[in-house]
Design an enzyme around this catalytic site. Structure first.
Site, PDB file in Angstrom:
ATOM      1  N   LYS A   1       0.893  -1.200   0.086  1.00  0.00           N
ATOM      2  CA  LYS A   1      -0.029   0.011   0.112  1.00  0.00           C
ATOM      3  C   LYS A   1       0.956   1.330  -0.218  1.00  0.00           C
ATOM      4  O   LYS A   1       1.966   1.381   0.651  1.00  0.00           O
ATOM      5  CB  LYS A   1      -0.973  -0.092   1.238  1.00  0.00           C
ATOM      6  CG  LYS A   1      -1.856   1.139   1.294  1.00  0.00           C
ATOM      7  CD  LYS A   1      -2.713   1.029   2.560  1.00  0.00           C
ATOM      8  CE  LYS A   1      -3.750   1.982   2.820  1.00  0.00           C
ATOM      9  NZ  LYS A   1      -4.409   2.128   3.996  1.00  0.00           N
TER      10      LYS A   1
ATOM     11  N   SER B   1      -9.626   2.053   2.730  1.00  0.00           N
ATOM     12  CA  SER B   1      -8.594   2.769   1.928  1.00  0.00           C
ATOM     13  C   SER B   1      -7.547   1.911   1.294  1.00  0.00           C
ATOM     14  O   SER B   1      -6.962   2.255   0.089  1.00  0.00           O
ATOM     15  CB  SER B   1      -7.762   3.870   2.762  1.00  0.00           C
ATOM     16  OG  SER B   1      -6.987   2.999   3.677  1.00  0.00           O
TER      17      SER B   1
ATOM     18  N   SER C   1      -9.606  -0.573   7.123  1.00  0.00           N
ATOM     19  CA  SER C   1      -9.032  -0.147   5.623  1.00  0.00           C
ATOM     20  C   SER C   1      -8.379  -1.289   5.128  1.00  0.00           C
ATOM     21  O   SER C   1      -8.181  -1.347   3.914  1.00  0.00           O
ATOM     22  CB  SER C   1      -7.935   0.818   5.935  1.00  0.00           C
ATOM     23  OG  SER C   1      -8.631   2.149   5.933  1.00  0.00           O
TER      24      SER C   1
END
Lengths: 487, 487, 102
Positions: free
Chosen positions: B79, B154, B178
Site C-alpha cells: 500500500k 482505503s 482499511s
C-alpha cells in the site's frame, strides 16, 4: 517612582541537555561541532512521513536529576504531548513536549539576592522535557534552515512568579545555570544558545497582592539581555500605569540594539497549541526506586559544596559562597589545593582576589584561563618558599594570564627570583643609605617611621625582588650600627 | 491453473521443488498487471526492474537452499502509505506525488530480508482517508468483481491486486477497517493485527493510536505466513509489542471443536442487506458444524464506536498531517513570497477535500475550550469500548460479526455524503480503539458480489483467528472464487 | 450537552482552516460548512455516556518506559535529504523569509 510599584516576574528557562544523541532519534546531539549544516540529521528529526520518536534514556535521567536538584516532586506517571503550531524550523508541525502530567512539579531554590546576598526562596512550578527546533538564518528575501539542532533535548524549567526585582531574576537565572553545570547536563555557554530565557512580567502597586496583566518577553539569550529587558519592561509598564493606561497582554521581543521591548502580535488568538497526548510514546512510569537511584547518583550540588568548604577548609561563609557560585571556580580551587603548600585560606584569598580580578578584567570564564591549576599551585609554592615576593607573584600571575607560561619559567626568564642573600642585598642597602643622608639623619634623630620608606627604596632598587624579611633585618642592623657609632 | 492465481503456500511448494523459478513467477504476475491493471487501477507504481532483480536473487537463495523462507521468491505489493526506500511513495496524495523516501519501513525491510519480491505500490484513498479508494488523488481503483463498483478502502488497491492476480499478497494499513473492508469487497483475506504487533515505522500516520499494518492474502494460511515475517518488536516503534511472536503455522491445524464463538447482538441489527445476512447465518452454521459453541454476547458501547473512532482520528490526523508544509519534502507553492502563503497554498492545493475536512475537524475538536468535551470525552468512552471486549472475551474465545452491512457499492454512490461513507465502517472501527486483532475473510456472495465476515480475538491472539479462519477455509470454497477478468 | 453542539458558521470554518494552514476558496468553505456541522452534531452522541469515573484510554495500563539508550548513530546524508526538499540553497533548506519570531 519604582518604589510605588512592585514587579512580579516568572522565568521560563530552556536548557539544552548534553546527551550524546538527540531526544527522540540517534543523531548526534552536538550540533555546535557539526562539520557543516544538515549533517546531523536523519529521517526522524527531519520529520519524514512515517517516522516515529523513541525517548532517549539519558535525557530523561538528566531531566530527573535536574528536577531533584531543584527539590521537585517526580510524579509516578508522566506523558508527552504534541504542541501544534506551524513554523519552518519545526519539522513535524508539532513539537513533542509535555503539558499535562509533566516530568516534575513543585520545586524550589534559595538564591542570594542583591549586594547583601539575602537568601530568597523561588518556587519552581514544573520541569519538562521537549525537543529543540532547527536553526534559521536570514539572507535577503529567504530564510535558510539547518536541521542539525532539530530534536536536541531541551529541559524547560518554569518558575512561579516569585521574583520582584531584576536582582532576583539575575540571581535565580545564575543559580539555575550553576546547578545545570554542577550536574554536567549543560555547558552554560550562553553564546552558543544552550540556555534561553523567557520572562513573564507584570507590575502592581507596592503592597498589593493582585495579579495584573502580564507580558512575555521571548528569546533572551544572555544574562545581559535578561536583566536589561526585564528592567526596561518594568519601567515601561510603570510608565503606562502612571499615565493612566492599561498594559496589554502580549508577547514581546527584545531589541538588543535599541534596548527596547517590541510587540510581536498579540498572543491569545494566534497561539492555540491544541495540545494532546503524544500517541507515539507510551507514558513514563518513574518508580520511587529509580528516582532514589538517580538521587544517589547526584554529584555534590552548590549548597552542599559551600557547606563543605566552610567545614573542611575553614573558609569564611562569604568566600565559600563566591568560590562555589561557579562549579568551574570551585573545581579549580580544589584542583590547586593538593598541589600547593599554601593553606586553603591562602589559596582562597588568592583566587577571590587576584585570580577573579583577572577574570573580570579580561571578561573570561574559568574554562578560558590559559594555565592549569597546577600552575597556580606552583606560583603559591614559590611564595611559600620565599623564592618570590608577594609583589612579584602578582606580576607573575599577570604574565601567566597573558602568556599561559608556567610561573617557574617566567621567574627564571625574567630573573624575578627573590634576592635573599646578604651579599647581594647589603651593597644595595648601603647605596640607599648613602643616597638619602637626610632621611638617615632623621631616623637617627628618633623619627623611626621613615624606616618603612627606606624599606620601600630597597624594594624599588630590586624591582620588588628583595626578600622583605631579610631586608628588614639587614637594614635594621645597619641603622643600629650607625646609631651605635654616633654614641 | 495460472501461476498468478496461486496461493503463497502453493507457489512456495513449486519454488522449493524448483518446478518454477521466482523469475517466472514474477514475470507471470508482471504480465498479469500489464493485462488487467488498466481496468483495475490497483498500482500507482510498478517496480519492474526492482522486482526482476529481487527475483533473481531469490532464485539464487532457492538454488543454494540458503535462508529460504516461505516468502522467498514470492512477489508482493505494498500500500502506498507505507514507505519504500528509494521508491516513490505518494500516500495517494498530490502533495507527495514525487516523494522518494530516504528510508525503509520496518515491515517492508523484514519482507525483503525474507526474500519476498517487491512489485510496486498500491493505490489507496488519499492519506488512507476513505472507504472506497475514490479519494485517491490519482485515479480510483475498481472492484475486480464489478468494474462499476468500488473495491472498498482505503487499502483498495491492495485488495483488488490480490483478488485480480496482480500479486500474491499485499501489505495494507488498517486504521478503522482499511484492510478488512476492501478484503471483504474483493473476496480476499485481510488481517488487522493487534495494535503494536507489527511495527508502524514507515507507515505514514493517519491516527497513530489506531494505525496497524497487516497482510491481504488469498487464504488464512497465507496471512499467517506473512504475519510471521512482519510481526515483532521494533526499536524504531515505541508502541510495538514486546511479547514474542508465536509460531502461527504450528497452531493453524488445531481443531476448533469446543471453542466458543460469540455473536455480539449489537452487530446483528436491522439494516443489513438480506444477502449479507444470509451468508453470515450460513457461516455461523458452518462453525457450529465444526463443533464450536455459539454464544450471544453484548458489546454495549458499540453505538458510540464510530463517534469515538472519528473524533480521535481527526485529532491525531490533524497533527500527523501538519508536516506536509512544502518545506522539507513534497509539493510546494514555489512562487510563495511569504511563509503563510507557502503553507496555505501548498496545503490548500496539495490536499483533497476529505483530508481537509478531517484535519479541520481535528483542529476544531482539539482547540481551546473544546478539548474536554470532544477529545478527552472520546478517550474516556474509548476505555469503555475496550472494556466491552474484555468482558465479551470472558465468555467466548472469538467474536464473529459482519464486515459491512452491504456489498461493494457503486463508484460515486457515497462521495457526496461523508457521513454515509463513514457508516460503511460501522462494524470495523471498534477494534482499532480497542487494539484487538480482527480477521476479514470471504463467506459467500450476494447478487454476484463477495460477502465477508469478521473474526475478532483478544489482544495478541492472532493465532486463534488463524486457527478458526483456517478451519473454516478447509470446509468452504468461497475463498477460492476468482473474478472473471480479461477472459 | 450544549458544549459540543456548536454548529460552525462560515467564519469559524475559515478560522479553523487557518489553524491548520489550509487555503480554502469560498466555494470550498461553503461546501464544507454543512458537512462539518453534520459530523460535529453526530459527535454530540457521546455526551449521553456517563464517563464520570472512567479514565481516558491513554492512561490505561500498558507499555511503559520504552526507551532508547543514548548511543549516537549516523543518520542520512545531506544529499539524500535535500533531494526531496522543494527549495534548497547550497547546504540549506530555503523558504521565504520569516518575518517575525514565533
Amino acid at each position: 517612582m519604582e518604589q510605588k510599584y512592585e514587579a512580579v516576574i516568572g522565568l521560563e528557562i530552556h536548557a539544552e541537555l548534553q546527551t550524546r544523541s538527540k531526544m527522540f532519534c540517534a543523531c548526534p546531539a552536538d550540533y555546535a561541532h557539526a562539520e557543516s549544516p544538515n549533517t546531523h540529521i536523519c529521517p526522524i528529526c527531519t520529520g519524514q512521513p512515517g517516522t516515529l520518536p523513541v525517548v532517549n534514556r539519558a535525557a530523561l535521567e538528566q531531566g530527573i536529576q535536574v528536577a531533584l536538584a531543584l527539590h521537585c516532586t517526580i510524579p509516578p506517571l508522566n506523558i508527552f504531548a504534541r504542541k501544534n503550531y506551524y513554523y519552518p524550523d519545526l519539522p513535524k508541525g508539532y513539537q513533542i513536549s509535555q503539558y499535562e502530567m509533566p516530568l516534575a512539579v513543585n520545586g524550589w531554590v534559595e538564591v542570594p539576592v542583591g549586594k547583601e546576598g539575602t537568601l530568597q526562596r523561588i518556587r519552581i512550578r514544573r520541569v519538562h522535557l521537549e525537543e529543540d527546533t532547527a536553526k534559521l538564518f536570514h539572507q535577503g528575501d529567504r530564510s535558510l534552515i539547518d536541521f542539525n539542532r532539530a530534536g536536541v533535548p531541551l529541559l524547560e524549567i518554569v518558575s512561579e512568579p516569585d521574583m520582584h526585582s531584576v536582582d532576583a531574576v539575575l540571581a535565580y537565572a545564575m543559580h539555575i545555570r550553576n546547578v545545570l553545570r554542577y550536574l554536567g547536563v549543560n555547558s552554560g555557554d550562553m553564546q552558543k544558545g544552550v540556555l534561553r530565557f523567557e520572562a513573564n512580567i507584570s507590575v502592581r502597586p507596592a503592597g498589593s497582592q493582585e495579579l495584573r496583566t502580564r507580558t512575555e518577553i521571548k528569546n533572551l539569550n544572555s544574562f545581559r539581555a535578561l536583566t536589561r529587558a526585564t528592567a526596561y519592561e518594568i519601567r515601561r509598564q510603570i510608565a503606562i500605569y502612571e499615565s493612566g493606561g492599561q498594559v496589554l497582554q502580549e508577547t514581546l521581543g527584545w531589541d538588543e540594539e535599541h534596548e527596547v521591548t517590541l510587540s510581536q502580535r498579540s498572543k491569545e488568538h494566534a497561539h492555540d497549541y491544541r495540545y494532546f497526548p503524544e500517541p507515539d510514546l507510551p507514558p513514563l512510569q518513574i518508580e520511587a526506586a529509580w528516582v532514589e537511584a538517580l538521587r544517589a547518583a547526584l554529584p555534590e550540588l552548590p549548597e552542599a559544596r559551600r557547606q563543605r568548604f566552610i567545614e573542611a577548609y575553614g573558609l569564611p561563609v562569604a568566600e565559600a559562597r563566591i568560590l562555589t557560585a561557579e562549579k568551574s571556580l570551585a573545581d579549580y580551587f580544589e584542583a590547586v589545593l593538593p598541589q600547593t603548600q599554601a593553606s586553603p585560606r591562602e589559596v582562597s584569598s588568592w583566587m577571590i582576589g587576584e585570580f577573579l580580578r583577572h577574570l573580570n578584567e579580561r571578561q573570561i570564564e574559568v574554562e578560558a584561563v590559559p594555565f592549569p591549576p597546577q600552575a597556580l599551585a606552583e606560583l603559591l609554592n614559590l611564595v611559600a618558599q620565599r623564592t618570590i615576593t608577594m609583589a612579584t607573584a602578582k606580576e607573575v600571575l599577570r604574565e601567566m594570564f597573558e602568556s599561559g607560561a608556567m610561573p617557574q619559567v617566567i621567574v627564571e626568564a625574567r630573573g624575578l627570583a627573590q634576592i635573599a642573600d646578604e651579599a647581594t642585598l647589603m651593597p644595595l642597602i648601603e647605596q640607599v643609605l648613602q643616597e638619602n643622608p637626610q632621611v638617615v639623619e632623621s631616623y637617627l634623630n628618633g623619627k623611626e617611621s621613615v624606616f618603612q620608606w627606606l624599606m620601600g627604596q630597597v624594594a624599588r632598587a630590586t624591582r620588588g625582588k628583595a626578600d622583605p624579611q631579610l631586608t628588614r633585618q639587614l637594614l635594621q642592623s645597619r641603622l643600629d650600627a650607625l646609631r651605635r657609632s654616633r654614641l | 491453473m495460472d501461476l498468478y492465481s496461486l496461493t503463497i503456500t502453493q507457489a512456495h511448494e513449486l519454488l522449493r521443488q524448483r518446478k518454477i523459478s521466482s523469475l517466472e513467477l514474477t514475470q507471470a504476475v508482471l504480465e498479469r498487471i500489464r493485462e488487467v491493471d488498466g481496468q483495475i487501477g490497483a498500482y500507482l507504481t510498478v517496480t519492474e526492474g526492482v522486482a526482476l532483480e529481487q527475483a533473481r536473487q531469490a532464485d539464487e537463495r532457492l538454488r543454494r537452499g540458503e535462508r529460504v523462507t516461505p516468502l522467498t521468491g514470492i512477489p508482493f505489493g505494498v500500500k502506498d502509505s507505507i514507505v519504500t526506500e528509494g521508491i516513490r511513495t505518494t500516500c495517494g496524495s498530490r502533495i507527495l506525488e514525487h516523494y522518494v523516501p530516504p528510508y525503509q519501513a520496518t515491515a517492508v525491510r523484514r519482507l525483503l530480508e525474507a526474500g519476498a519480491v517487491l512489485l510496486g505500490k498500491h493505490n489507496l484513498d488519499e492519506f488512507s482517508m476513505g472507504s472506497s479508494t475514490e479519494n485517491s488523488a490519482f485515479f480510483p481503483t475498481r472492484n475486480p468483481w464489478d468494474l462499476k463498483r468500488v473495491p472498498g478502502g482505503s487499502s483498495g488497491g491492495s485488495a483488488a491486486a490480490v483478488a485480480a492476480g496482480e500479486c500474491f499478497f499485499a501489505l495494507g494499513g488498517d486504521t478503522g477497517g482499511s484492510i478488512r473492508l476492501p478484503a471483504a469487497f474483493c473476496n480476499v483475506v485481510g488481517l488487522k493485527p493487534t495494535y503494536g504487533r507489527v511495527s508502524r515505522y514507515g507507515l505514514i500516520a493517519l491516527a497513530s493510536s489506531f494505525d496497524t499494518i497487516g497482510p491481504l492474502t488469498r487464504t488464512v494460511e497465507d496471512a499467517a505466513l506473512v504475519l510471521q515475517v512482519i510481526a515483532g518488536q521494533d526499536a524504531h516503534d515505541a508502541t510495538s509489542l514486546a511479547q514474542p511472536v508465536p509460531d502461527y503455522a504450528a497452531q493453524l491445524q488445531r481443531p476448533v471443536k469446543g471453542l466458543r464463538l460469540g455473536l455480539p447482538r449489537e452487530y446483528f441489527v436491522p439494516g443489513m442487506e438480506a444477502g449479507v445476512e444470509a451468508a453470515l447465518q450460513e457461516a455461523i452454521r458452518q462453525f457450529e458444524r465444526l463443533g464450536m459453541e455459539i454464544r450471544e454476547v453484548s458489546l454495549p458501547h458499540t453505538p458510540y464506536a464510530l463517534a469515538v473512532y472519528y473524533l480521535i482520528l481527526f485529532a491525531e490526523a490533524s497533527a500527523n498531517l501538519a508536516r506536509f508544509d512544502g518545506v522539507r519534502f513534497g509539493s510546494a507553492a514555489q512562487q510563495a513570497q511569504t511563509i503563510p502563503e507557502l503553507y496555505l497554498e501548498t496545503r490548500g492545493k496539495g490536499f483533497g477535500a476529505e483530508v481537509k475536512r478531517r484535519i479541520m475537524l481535528g483542529a476544531y475538536t482539539l482547540s481551546a475550550g473544546y478539548y474536554d468535551a470532544y477529545y478527552l470525552k472520546a478517550q474516556r468512552v474509548r476505555t469503555l469500548l475496550r472494556q466491552d471486549f474484555e468482558r465479551a472475551f470472558e465468555v467466548c474465545d472469538v467474536l464473529l460479526t459482519p464486515v459491512s452491512p452491504g456489498v461493494a457499492f457503486r463508484l460515486g454512490e457515497k462521495t457526496a455524503d461523508p457521513l454515509a461513507m463513514y457508516l460503511s465502517d460501522v462494524y470495523l472501527v471498534a477494534t482499532n480503539p480497542a487494539g484487538v486483532p480482527a480477521l476479514a475473510l470471504p463467506c459467500g456472495f450476494s447478487e454476484g458480489l463477495p460477502v465477508g465476515m469478521q473474526l475478532i480475538a483478544r489482544h495478541g491472539e492472532e493465532a486463534l483467528l488463524f486457527q478458526v479462519g483456517h478451519a473454516y477455509q478447509q470446509v468452504t470454497e468461497w475463498h477460492k472464487m476468482r473474478p472473471a477478468l480479461g477472459r | 450537552m450544549s458544549d459540543t453542539h456548536h454548529p460552525l458558521n462560515i467564519e469559524t470554518v475559515h478560522h479553523i482552516a487557518n489553524l491548520v494552514q489550509l487555503g480554502l476558496t469560498d466555494e470550498e468553505a461553503a461546501a464544507f460548512l454543512p458537512q462539518l456541522n453534520a459530523i460535529l452534531e453526530y459527535f454530540a452522541l457521546l455526551q449521553e455516556v456517563d464517563t464520570e469515573s472512567v479514565p481516558p484510554a491513554f492512561l490505561l495500563p500498558g507499555a511503559r518506559n520504552v526507551l532508547r539508550e543514548d548511543n549516537p548513530e549516523p543518520g542520512m546524508s545531506r544529499e539524500a535529504f535535500l533531494s526531496n526538499v522543494p527549495a534548497s540553497e547550497g547546504e540549506y533548506v530555503s523558504v521565504p523569509r520569516v518575518l517575525e519570531e514565533a
